[in-house]
Design a protein around this motif. Structure first.
Motif, PDB file in Angstrom:
ATOM      1  N   GLU A   1       0.846  -1.196   0.000  1.00 33.23           N
ATOM      2  CA  GLU A   1       0.000   0.000   0.000  1.00 33.23           C
ATOM      3  C   GLU A   1       0.876   1.238   0.000  1.00 33.23           C
TER       4      GLU A   1
ATOM      5  N   HIS B   1       0.567   5.719   0.188  1.00 32.37           N
ATOM      6  CA  HIS B   1      -0.269   6.893   0.440  1.00 32.37           C
ATOM      7  C   HIS B   1       0.537   8.160   0.181  1.00 32.37           C
TER       8      HIS B   1
ATOM      9  N   THR C   1      -0.644  12.277   0.386  1.00 33.20           N
ATOM     10  CA  THR C   1      -1.778  13.193   0.568  1.00 33.20           C
ATOM     11  C   THR C   1      -1.314  14.559   1.064  1.00 33.20           C
TER      12      THR C   1
ATOM     13  N   ALA D   1      -1.101  10.242  -7.405  1.00 29.41           N
ATOM     14  CA  ALA D   1      -1.266   8.796  -7.570  1.00 29.41           C
ATOM     15  C   ALA D   1      -0.152   8.214  -8.437  1.00 29.41           C
TER      16      ALA D   1
ATOM     17  N   ASN E   1       2.281   6.721  -6.157  1.00 32.59           N
ATOM     18  CA  ASN E   1       1.816   5.464  -5.577  1.00 32.59           C
ATOM     19  C   ASN E   1       1.939   4.322  -6.573  1.00 32.59           C
TER      20      ASN E   1
ATOM     21  N   SER F   1      -9.419  13.470  -4.595  1.00 33.33           N
ATOM     22  CA  SER F   1      -8.894  12.303  -3.894  1.00 33.33           C
ATOM     23  C   SER F   1      -9.232  11.069  -4.712  1.00 33.33           C
ATOM     24  N   ASN F   2      -8.439  10.027  -4.502  1.00 34.31           N
ATOM     25  CA  ASN F   2      -8.703   8.784  -5.222  1.00 34.31           C
ATOM     26  C   ASN F   2      -8.092   7.601  -4.499  1.00 34.31           C
ATOM     27  N   THR F   3      -8.660   6.443  -4.756  1.00 37.56           N
ATOM     28  CA  THR F   3      -8.124   5.172  -4.292  1.00 37.56           C
ATOM     29  C   THR F   3      -8.077   4.222  -5.478  1.00 37.56           C
TER      30      THR F   3
ATOM     31  N   ALA G   1      -2.776  -1.388  -3.050  1.00 33.62           N
ATOM     32  CA  ALA G   1      -3.731  -0.286  -2.958  1.00 33.62           C
ATOM     33  C   ALA G   1      -2.975   1.025  -2.817  1.00 33.62           C
TER      34      ALA G   1
ATOM     35  N   TYR H   1      -3.668   5.425  -2.134  1.00 32.16           N
ATOM     36  CA  TYR H   1      -4.590   6.524  -1.820  1.00 32.16           C
ATOM     37  C   TYR H   1      -3.837   7.833  -1.988  1.00 32.16           C
TER      38      TYR H   1
ATOM     39  N   SER I   1      -4.538  12.302  -2.276  1.00 31.76           N
ATOM     40  CA  SER I   1      -5.553  13.316  -1.998  1.00 31.76           C
ATOM     41  C   SER I   1      -4.962  14.712  -1.980  1.00 31.76           C
TER      42      SER I   1
END
Length: 340
Positions: A152, A154, A156, A180, A183, A213-215, A227, A229, A231
């Motif tokens: 994962e 992140h 943000t 993203a 990520n 924001s997005n996932t 995954a 995330y 933002s």
């Protein structure tokens, strides 16, 4: 041995002022030769601030200067294609900010025009040059946590200035393109292959027409999952973690961290009545020079010594392809193109 690449900067963006030019000035094989902006004012300001030799009031003027060997492009995302193409046709090697292009097809054409004109092109993921992420990758590859099962990532922040280009749809704004991409890149680098399935969700700003924001969720052919995330409207965080069959790596650092950086490897735990027991944590300390200096030096070695770009064409195209699939899945957002 003392050869230095003459660099030109196409645009006086914040990332150039704050990180890339200071990194360039520290690089052993680089010389800040010229800066350009749309109008003389900003270019002259940068020339004085960073002691460049030349200042140009247009990007075209800089590209016409035969002394410029390589250019750095920190322009808004939707301008990357146009100015990469023009720089390539002017015979300049190109380091272009991430994301390189608005989609995979655009990125392919950028590499093609660079090949046709005999110049190098690299996407500017400065963090990839850091010994921090390289140490994490080495531990994974040597089996420190067993087979990777889950990753994962992140990234943000809270954006308060709504006039920022990140909120401008016409300039390639939004959290997908701005954040993203990090990520996706770190997950792909650490796992070493492309997902078979991509799912994504986005929170859209109706006024500005960009995702704030997005996932995204990734699934691989061996069952591994990931995954991400990102933002522009939630508390600032840079973090990634890798879970394996016999351990976990957690990196609570910004992607472009500097100086002393620490991360942990956890092993030996077991669950008893929904309680995790006997976990052992090993802390690793990595000294990280300026990522932007390392990036400039590495691309300089590509130009001078024939080294291959650390961020390869294959990697950049895969990154773009995954982002395309995520954008398409997230409320069916259109994948925009600015190819000529």
């Amino acid at each position: 041995m003392n050869r230095k690449v003459n660099w030109g900067i196409l645009g006086c963006a914040g990332i150039a002022r704050i990180r890339t030019i200071p990194g360039l000035l520290q690089a052993d094989n680089a010389r800040l030769y010229a800066v350009a902006s749309r109008g003389d004012g900003k270019a002259k300001e940068f020339k004085e601030l960073f002691s460049a030799e030349k200042a140009y009031g247009s990007y075209e003027q800089l590209l016409e200067d035969d002394e410029v060997e390589a250019v750095y492009i920190p322009l808004p995302n939707t301008m990357h294609y146009e100015w990469t193409e023009k720089a390539a046709k002017a015979g300049k090697h190109i380091l272009c900010e991430k994301p390189l292009a608005m989609n995979e097809e655009e990125a392919k054409k950028m590499y093609e025009v660079c090949r046709e004109n005999g110049v190098l092109l690299m996407e500017a993921f400065a963090y990839r040059h850091s010994p921090l992420v390289q140490k994490v990758k080495a531990l994974i590859d040597e089996g420190a946590i067993g087979k990777v099962k889950y990753i994962e990532s992140h990234l943000t922040d809270v954006l308060h200035d709504m006039s920022n280009i990140r909120m401008n749809q016409n300039l390639g704004g939004g959290a997908f393109y701005d954040m993203a991409c990090y990520n996706v890149n770190v997950i792909s680098y650490l796992i070493g292959k492309e997902p078979e399935s991509v799912k994504a969700f986005a929170e859209m700003d109706e006024e500005y027409g960009v995702d704030v924001s997005n996932t995204f969720l990734l699934k691989y052919d061996d069952g591994t999952q990931a995954a991400g995330y990102s933002s522009l409207n939630s508390y600032a965080r840079g973090y990634y973690a890798v879970v394996g069959g016999k351990g976990r790596i957690e990196v609570p650092c910004n992607f472009n961290c500097r100086n002393v950086c620490k991360f942990t490897v956890s092993t030996g735990a077991y669950v008893d009545n929904v309680e995790v027991l006997d976990e052992e944590k090993t802390e690793y300390t990595v000294m990280c020079p300026d990522n932007y200096m390392l990036e400039i030096e590495q691309f300089g070695r590509c130009i001078l010594d024939g080294e291959q770009p650390l961020v390869s064409e294959k990697e950049t195209l895969q990154n773009a392809r995954i982002l395309d699939r995520a954008l398409e899945d997230a409320a069916r957002l259109p994948v925009r193109s600015h190819c000529t």
